[in-house]
Design a protein around this motif. Structure first.
Motif, short mmCIF file in Angstrom:
data_model
loop_
_atom_site.label_atom_id
_atom_site.label_comp_id
_atom_site.label_asym_id
_atom_site.label_seq_id
_atom_site.Cartn_x
_atom_site.Cartn_y
_atom_site.Cartn_z
N ASP A 66 -0.31 -2.61 1.98
CA ASP A 66 -0.07 -1.27 0.80
C ASP A 66 -0.85 -0.21 1.27
O ASP A 66 0.10 1.22 1.14
CB ASP A 66 -1.08 -2.02 -0.40
N ASN A 67 -2.01 -0.60 2.22
CA ASN A 67 -2.83 1.01 2.70
C ASN A 67 -1.78 1.05 4.25
O ASN A 67 -2.31 2.83 4.34
CB ASN A 67 -3.70 0.40 3.34
N ASP A 68 -0.48 0.78 3.95
CA ASP A 68 0.06 1.34 5.20
C ASP A 68 1.35 1.72 4.72
O ASP A 68 2.86 2.83 4.74
CB ASP A 68 0.96 0.57 6.21
N ILE A 69 1.54 1.90 3.39
CA ILE A 69 2.46 2.33 2.59
C ILE A 69 2.33 3.66 1.65
O ILE A 69 1.28 3.50 0.94
CB ILE A 69 3.44 1.30 1.10
N ASP A 70 2.45 5.22 2.04
CA ASP A 70 1.65 5.95 1.21
C ASP A 70 2.40 5.38 -0.30
O ASP A 70 3.14 4.65 -1.31
CB ASP A 70 2.95 6.75 1.25
N VAL A 71 1.66 6.62 -1.40
CA VAL A 71 1.49 5.93 -2.79
C VAL A 71 3.36 7.06 -3.45
O VAL A 71 3.41 7.99 -3.00
CB VAL A 71 0.55 6.95 -3.90
N LEU A 73 6.23 5.17 -2.75
CA LEU A 73 7.21 5.39 -1.98
C LEU A 73 7.78 3.73 -2.87
O LEU A 73 7.06 2.57 -2.89
CB LEU A 73 6.87 5.19 -0.32
N LYS A 75 9.01 0.19 -2.39
CA LYS A 75 8.55 -0.84 -1.48
C LYS A 75 8.70 -2.11 -2.92
O LYS A 75 9.44 -1.70 -3.82
CB LYS A 75 6.71 -0.96 -1.95
N ASP A 81 2.28 1.34 -8.32
CA ASP A 81 2.13 2.51 -8.06
C ASP A 81 2.45 3.20 -10.02
O ASP A 81 3.67 3.30 -9.67
CB ASP A 81 2.23 3.43 -7.11
N ASN A 151 4.36 12.55 -9.87
CA ASN A 151 3.60 13.35 -8.65
C ASN A 151 2.14 13.04 -9.90
O ASN A 151 1.14 13.56 -9.18
CB ASN A 151 3.52 14.70 -8.58
N ARG A 155 -2.37 3.79 -7.42
CA ARG A 155 -1.82 2.90 -6.68
C ARG A 155 -3.05 2.17 -7.89
O ARG A 155 -3.98 2.27 -8.07
CB ARG A 155 -2.52 2.57 -5.80
N LYS A 172 8.19 -2.45 3.08
CA LYS A 172 8.28 -1.33 2.53
C LYS A 172 9.78 -1.23 2.53
O LYS A 172 10.60 -2.39 3.52
CB LYS A 172 7.63 -0.86 3.96
#
Length: 313
Positions: A66-71, A73, A75, A81, A151, A155, A172
């Motif tokens: 999860d930390n490697d996928i921006d909020v 995006l 998935k 999120d 915007n 998460r 992702k």
């Protein structure tokens, strides 16, 4: 008759111009494959069949943390999120399971017909029957939620009474340009099927050509928009059967003409492949989950009447 001839000539010229002006264009290459085939179809019918090639948003998936996928995006799995004060969907008193989120700004570049909102996010929630266990396919067992902004997302941890076995490894999503043709049992193809004995030869070669041109993974049924890539018969029939609440073979035979007619009214919104979505498979098996929508609802951005069915091997 003159008008029909002019129309045919004009369409032919448009396609031929497209083919010669941009040889690398994927859609043109697919149509060219049909128009230049040695099939017995008349040139007009080849042209008509080529017009059925439909832009589709392809989906590639990569397992991530999860930390490697921006909020915000796109998935499958992981923590959702969500906006503040989000009302988690329920079936009765039980929470539905978060399965996926689709960021429409990422999809926009590949939605060439502009049928989806240009921004926002679509969430997929499905109820897990703990006794079975598995995803439950009933009218009140799933929810697709459209949120217009991205915007204001955070998460979000799962509620304390959440079914923790339904927390899935994050995957992702990346999108790409693709194309589809109607399912080989679709009533859209009935004219060609009845008129030409070798139509399926052209159909199959076109299907394979599309896979090669778009690098579509034939074993991965994740997809947004386009025609359904069904595992069994056309999923549009399944949508119709779900609406009519058909549960037996005799009911199906009795309402066959109604099923065929109803199958025309749905469009594919998206399909989610359990077998190719990390551990969604433990509750979805080797099935693909299909979500259909009526064009009028899609135009009005109404995602409350979505219909969901499963197909598997």
């Amino acid at each position: 008759m003159i008008n029909e001839k002019l129309k045919f000539y004009f369409l032919s010229m448009v396609i031929l111009f497209s083919l010669t002006s941009n040889a690398q264009d994927k859609l043109s290459r697919i149509k060219n494959h049909i128009l230049n085939s040695n099939s017995s179809l008349s040139q007009k019918d080849k042209l008509d069949f080529s017009e059925l090639v439909h832009p589709t948003v392809g989906v590639r998936t990569t397992t991530k943390e999860d930390n490697d996928i921006d909020v915000g995006l796109s998935k499958i799995g992981g923590k959702p999120d969500l906006p503040n004060n989000f009302n988690w969907p329920k079936r009765g008193n039980e929470l539905l399971t978060f399965c996926a989120q689709y960021n429409l700004e990422e999809i926009k570049a590949f939605d060439v017909a502009n049928v989806l909102p240009s921004s926002g996010i679509i969430y997929v929630f499905i109820y897990i029957d703990k006794e079975w266990p598995g995803f439950l396919s009933q009218k009140n067992s799933y929810k697709l939620i459209f949120h217009e902004k991205t915007n204001d997302l955070v998460r979000t941890d799962f509620p304390s009474n959440y079914f923790m076995e339904g927390i899935f490894q994050p995957v992702k999503i990346e999108y790409f340009e693709s194309y589809t043709i109607p399912d080989n049992e679709s009533i859209t193809l009935k004219y060609f099927q009845e008129k030409y004995e070798d139509f399926y030869s052209l159909y199959n070669s076109t299907y394979e050509y599309i896979e090669n041109v778009t690098e579509l993974n034939i074993d991965d049924f994740n997809q947004v928009l386009g025609y359904d890539r069904s595992i069994q018969s056309s999923v549009m029939f399944d949508f119709a059967e779900r609406e009519l609440e058909i549960s037996t073979r005799s009911e199906w035979e009795l309402k066959q003409s109604e099923i065929f007619e109803l199958s025309k009214k749905y469009k594919l919104l998206l399909q989610l492949d359990s077998a190719n979505s990390t551990n969604l498979e433990k509750f979805g098996g080797s099935s693909t989950i299909y979500f259909g929508i009526e064009p009028k609802d899609l135009k009005m951005r109404n995602f409350n009447n979505i219909i969901m069915v499963f197909q598997g091997t």
